[in-house]
Write a protein that holds these residues in place. Structure first.
Motif, PDB file in Angstrom:
ATOM      1  N   GLN A 140      41.434  56.309  34.834  1.00  0.00           N
ATOM      2  CA  GLN A 140      41.948  56.175  36.206  1.00  0.00           C
ATOM      3  C   GLN A 140      41.088  55.221  37.019  1.00  0.00           C
ATOM      4  O   GLN A 140      41.595  54.479  37.865  1.00  0.00           O
ATOM      5  CB  GLN A 140      42.019  57.551  36.869  1.00  0.00           C
ATOM      6  N   ALA A 155      42.442  51.828  38.810  1.00  0.00           N
ATOM      7  CA  ALA A 155      42.202  51.476  40.212  1.00  0.00           C
ATOM      8  C   ALA A 155      41.599  50.079  40.319  1.00  0.00           C
ATOM      9  O   ALA A 155      41.946  49.302  41.218  1.00  0.00           O
ATOM     10  CB  ALA A 155      41.263  52.508  40.854  1.00  0.00           C
ATOM     11  N   LYS A 156      40.707  49.741  39.407  1.00  0.00           N
ATOM     12  CA  LYS A 156      40.107  48.404  39.423  1.00  0.00           C
ATOM     13  C   LYS A 156      41.144  47.336  39.088  1.00  0.00           C
ATOM     14  O   LYS A 156      41.214  46.290  39.726  1.00  0.00           O
ATOM     15  CB  LYS A 156      38.954  48.328  38.420  1.00  0.00           C
ATOM     16  N   GLU A 179      43.573  46.014  41.656  1.00  0.00           N
ATOM     17  CA  GLU A 179      43.100  45.091  42.685  1.00  0.00           C
ATOM     18  C   GLU A 179      42.840  43.696  42.147  1.00  0.00           C
ATOM     19  O   GLU A 179      42.434  42.809  42.886  1.00  0.00           O
ATOM     20  CB  GLU A 179      41.799  45.641  43.290  1.00  0.00           C
ATOM     21  N   ARG A 180      43.024  43.495  40.887  1.00  0.00           N
ATOM     22  CA  ARG A 180      42.662  42.211  40.304  1.00  0.00           C
ATOM     23  C   ARG A 180      43.883  41.501  39.756  1.00  0.00           C
ATOM     24  O   ARG A 180      44.945  42.078  39.595  1.00  0.00           O
ATOM     25  CB  ARG A 180      41.622  42.410  39.192  1.00  0.00           C
ATOM     26  N   SER A 210      29.215  52.938  30.497  1.00  0.00           N
ATOM     27  CA  SER A 210      28.291  53.002  31.634  1.00  0.00           C
ATOM     28  C   SER A 210      27.933  54.447  31.944  1.00  0.00           C
ATOM     29  O   SER A 210      26.768  54.788  32.161  1.00  0.00           O
ATOM     30  CB  SER A 210      28.929  52.338  32.854  1.00  0.00           C
ATOM     31  N   ARG A 233      24.313  56.344  31.807  1.00  0.00           N
ATOM     32  CA  ARG A 233      23.750  57.020  32.977  1.00  0.00           C
ATOM     33  C   ARG A 233      23.371  58.464  32.629  1.00  0.00           C
ATOM     34  O   ARG A 233      22.312  58.941  32.993  1.00  0.00           O
ATOM     35  CB  ARG A 233      24.758  57.006  34.121  1.00  0.00           C
ATOM     36  N   LEU A 255      49.541  58.465  39.022  1.00  0.00           N
ATOM     37  CA  LEU A 255      49.636  57.369  40.000  1.00  0.00           C
ATOM     38  C   LEU A 255      49.034  57.772  41.339  1.00  0.00           C
ATOM     39  O   LEU A 255      48.370  56.972  42.009  1.00  0.00           O
ATOM     40  CB  LEU A 255      51.102  56.955  40.172  1.00  0.00           C
ATOM     41  N   ALA A 270      46.631  59.973  41.769  1.00  0.00           N
ATOM     42  CA  ALA A 270      45.172  60.021  41.605  1.00  0.00           C
ATOM     43  C   ALA A 270      44.573  58.623  41.635  1.00  0.00           C
ATOM     44  O   ALA A 270      43.521  58.394  42.233  1.00  0.00           O
ATOM     45  CB  ALA A 270      44.831  60.723  40.287  1.00  0.00           C
ATOM     46  N   VAL A 271      45.264  57.688  41.002  1.00  0.00           N
ATOM     47  CA  VAL A 271      44.764  56.304  41.008  1.00  0.00           C
ATOM     48  C   VAL A 271      44.811  55.739  42.423  1.00  0.00           C
ATOM     49  O   VAL A 271      43.909  55.011  42.846  1.00  0.00           O
ATOM     50  CB  VAL A 271      45.591  55.437  40.031  1.00  0.00           C
ATOM     51  N   ARG A 292      41.802  56.829  44.241  1.00  0.00           N
ATOM     52  CA  ARG A 292      40.614  56.065  43.829  1.00  0.00           C
ATOM     53  C   ARG A 292      40.605  54.685  44.487  1.00  0.00           C
ATOM     54  O   ARG A 292      39.561  54.164  44.858  1.00  0.00           O
ATOM     55  CB  ARG A 292      40.586  55.914  42.300  1.00  0.00           C
ATOM     56  N   ARG A 293      41.770  54.087  44.591  1.00  0.00           N
ATOM     57  CA  ARG A 293      41.826  52.775  45.263  1.00  0.00           C
ATOM     58  C   ARG A 293      41.350  52.906  46.703  1.00  0.00           C
ATOM     59  O   ARG A 293      40.643  52.035  47.219  1.00  0.00           O
ATOM     60  CB  ARG A 293      43.253  52.227  45.227  1.00  0.00           C
ATOM     61  N   ARG A 313      37.641  53.099  46.775  1.00  0.00           N
ATOM     62  CA  ARG A 313      37.031  51.798  46.493  1.00  0.00           C
ATOM     63  C   ARG A 313      37.091  50.895  47.719  1.00  0.00           C
ATOM     64  O   ARG A 313      36.161  50.147  48.008  1.00  0.00           O
ATOM     65  CB  ARG A 313      37.740  51.137  45.305  1.00  0.00           C
ATOM     66  N   ARG A 323      33.903  49.236  49.678  1.00  0.00           N
ATOM     67  CA  ARG A 323      33.751  47.813  49.968  1.00  0.00           C
ATOM     68  C   ARG A 323      33.488  47.591  51.440  1.00  0.00           C
ATOM     69  O   ARG A 323      32.837  46.635  51.827  1.00  0.00           O
ATOM     70  CB  ARG A 323      35.000  47.051  49.523  1.00  0.00           C
ATOM     71  N   ALA A 337      31.054  41.496  41.871  1.00  0.00           N
ATOM     72  CA  ALA A 337      31.669  41.820  40.589  1.00  0.00           C
ATOM     73  C   ALA A 337      30.669  42.511  39.668  1.00  0.00           C
ATOM     74  O   ALA A 337      31.008  43.445  38.950  1.00  0.00           O
ATOM     75  CB  ALA A 337      32.195  40.546  39.933  1.00  0.00           C
ATOM     76  N   GLU A 345      29.911  46.107  40.665  1.00  0.00           N
ATOM     77  CA  GLU A 345      30.929  47.066  40.246  1.00  0.00           C
ATOM     78  C   GLU A 345      30.640  47.612  38.864  1.00  0.00           C
ATOM     79  O   GLU A 345      31.144  48.654  38.481  1.00  0.00           O
ATOM     80  CB  GLU A 345      32.305  46.410  40.283  1.00  0.00           C
ATOM     81  N   ASN A 346      29.848  46.881  38.105  1.00  0.00           N
ATOM     82  CA  ASN A 346      29.523  47.345  36.758  1.00  0.00           C
ATOM     83  C   ASN A 346      28.180  48.040  36.697  1.00  0.00           C
ATOM     84  O   ASN A 346      27.674  48.310  35.622  1.00  0.00           O
ATOM     85  CB  ASN A 346      29.545  46.161  35.784  1.00  0.00           C
ATOM     86  N   SER A 381      26.175  51.316  37.807  1.00  0.00           N
ATOM     87  CA  SER A 381      26.315  52.654  38.362  1.00  0.00           C
ATOM     88  C   SER A 381      24.926  53.202  38.645  1.00  0.00           C
ATOM     89  O   SER A 381      23.961  52.868  37.965  1.00  0.00           O
ATOM     90  CB  SER A 381      27.048  53.566  37.381  1.00  0.00           C
TER      91      SER A 381
END
Lengths: 160, 319
Positions: free
Chosen positions: A38, A42-43, A46-47, A68, A72, B27, B29-30, B33-34, B37, B41, B172, B175-176, B178
């Motif tokens: 999920q 979401a990522k 947006e792309r 990742s 962690r 959908l 749940a996603v 998350r959006r 995010r 930002r 970018a 985002e990778n 954590s």
């Protein structure tokens, strides 16, 4: 032309479940797999990913999220180990691999085997998904196959 | 495909049946998350704006306690070559942070996921401090994108301030990455926030705007410390900022830390900064947008404090 929203909806309806199965096998935990998937959705939403290759792209992103998270948790476990009063805690954050066929494999072999056998990804695509070379994938796949063959043979011997 | 492949595939399919899902719930749940995010930002944008404020005003901190104007006296800077300065990475971003704890241990960890390629100059720091400025411990991760790119750090002090910071990271890459910080057995939220340096600017002497005038600052300190002094060529009109960061010898390698304020000033200003800190810490000068020839026009002194007391001057005071 397929819009991004339409492509993502189509992915969720058609491909979400099988990709989730592959990710679950790769990490050994349904909850973590779903979380990663999920997050990847979401990522991707947006792309400007190619809507026609969402499944492959999302799998790559989700694997990155999973890996990742694994790193962690490993770091956290090491930190927790240094806590004398919480020495027993690492077990709580260890992978819940359960007793499945892939459980005894090292992480990379497990991921390679899951993506290849359950996700039907080619060696090239597995390498892309994991960010490693094709040679690494071939080596890992060979070792995984050898180990799994031994496990299956052992189970067959135990079956009356 | 071999028989073994068939066997493995069959067994895995048996053990891992395709799960049934509720597509609309997924959908939704996603969508949640959006939203999270987007809010995150928003925090990142606030960081960028705050950093821009520093650059625009060239705010400078003269750090330390115990000095006042009456104690200031003239000093001269040692003329030594400037430390070879790598390109200054992007502004420090706080990836995760937990404020001062009231009790118990704290720990933090950071992990970088696979990125397309290792990012030169990018690194993640896990920093533990006591109070606002005393560096307790630091771990650094460089070469993001490697297989084993994880770091963790633990403190046992009950007033620890744990930060996970990134430098040289674009959005970018961030985002990778954590990061997590925990206090006691409670995992803190991973949040974006304003860099610590901004908060520290108000400590000790107030930030002094240097635009339009040239000044030399040295404070008086007692005890261990590190001094950095810079004498630039006044009047050159070069707006390129310099930055001073603290360095520590760690296993023979230099690591940078934002434990001290990352001071920026204009090249056509003159500045001496003294940091009070533990022995063994060094200072690096970095320049952004400055070529090597320009750097050699800047006289700099980087030396551990040899004497308990440094005298300083305040010249060319603003009108």
């Amino acid at each position: 032309m397929t819009t991004r929203d339409e492509a993502l909806r189509a992915f969720v309806h058609d491909d979400y479940a099988p990709v989730l199965r592959t990710l679950t096998a790769a990490c050994g935990d349904r909850g973590r797999a779903e979380d990663a998937l999920q997050d990847a959705l979401a990522k991707t939403w947006e792309r400007d990913a190619d809507p026609d290759s969402f499944a492959a792209w999302i799998t790559v992103v989700a694997m990155n999220v999973l890996r990742s998270g694994a790193r962690r948790r490993s770091a956290e476990a090491r930190a927790l180990e240094r806590w004398s009063r919480l020495r027993a805690a690492p077990a709580a954050v260890a992978d819940s691999t359960g007793g499945d066929l892939l459980a005894g494999l090292p992480r990379l072999q497990r991921e390679v085997a899951a993506l290849h056998y359950l996700g039907d990804l080619s060696v090239v695509d597995v390498a892309r998904a994991l960010g490693v070379s094709e040679g690494t994938v071939k080596t890992s796949l060979h070792r995984a196959r050898r180990a799994l063959r031994a496990v299956l043979a052992h189970e067959q011997e135990r079956t009356p | 495909m071999t028989d073994v492949d068939d066997l493995i595939r069959t067994e895995l399919a048996r053990q891992h049946p395709v799960p049934s899902i509720d597509a609309e719930s997924v959908l939704a749940a996603v969508g949640d998350r959006r939203g999270r995010r987007r809010r995150r930002r928003g925090g990142l944008a606030a960081v960028a704006a705050a950093v821009a404020v520093i650059a625009a005003t060239s705010a400078v901190l003269v750090a330390g306690d115990g000095g006042d104007d009456a104690e200031l006296a003239t000093t001269s800077a040692d003329a030594v070559p400037l430390w070879p300065a790598p390109p200054l990475p992007d502004a420090t971003l706080t990836i995760a942070q937990e404020g001062s704890t009231v009790a118990g241990e704290a720990w933090a960890s950071a992990a970088a996921a696979q990125v397309d390629a290792p990012t030169d100059g990018a690194h993640v720091l896990v920093v533990v401090r006591r109070g606002l400025s005393d560096l307790e411990s630091i771990e650094e991760m460089t070469g993001l994108g490697r297989e084993d790119d994880t770091i963790s750090i633990t403190t046992e002090h009950n007033d620890a301030l744990v930060s996970v910071l990134g430098r040289g990271l674009d959005e970018a890459t961030v985002e990778n990455v954590s990061a997590s910080v925990a206090v006691g057995d409670r995992l803190a939220d991973t949040t974006w926030s304003v860099p610590d340096g901004l908060h520290q600017l108000g400590r000790g002497a107030a930030p002094q705007p240097l635009l339009g005038w040239s000044a030399s600052y040295v404070s008086v300190f007692e005890g261990d410390g590190v001094r950095v002094s810079v004498e630039t060529m006044p009047g050159r009109g070069d707006d390129a900022p310099l930055e001073v960061v603290l360095l520590r010898m760690a296993g023979g390698a230099l690591v940078s830390t934002p434990a001290g304020p990352a001071v920026q000033w204009r090249v056509d200003d003159e500045l001496v900064v003294v940091w009070r800190t533990d022995e063994g810490y060094w200072v690096r000068l970095s320049g952004r947008g400055i070529d090597e020839a320009r750097l050699h026009e800047i006289g700099a002194s980087l030396a551990p404090v040899e004497d308990a007391t440094w005298r300083a001057s305040l010249t060319d005071q603003p009108e």
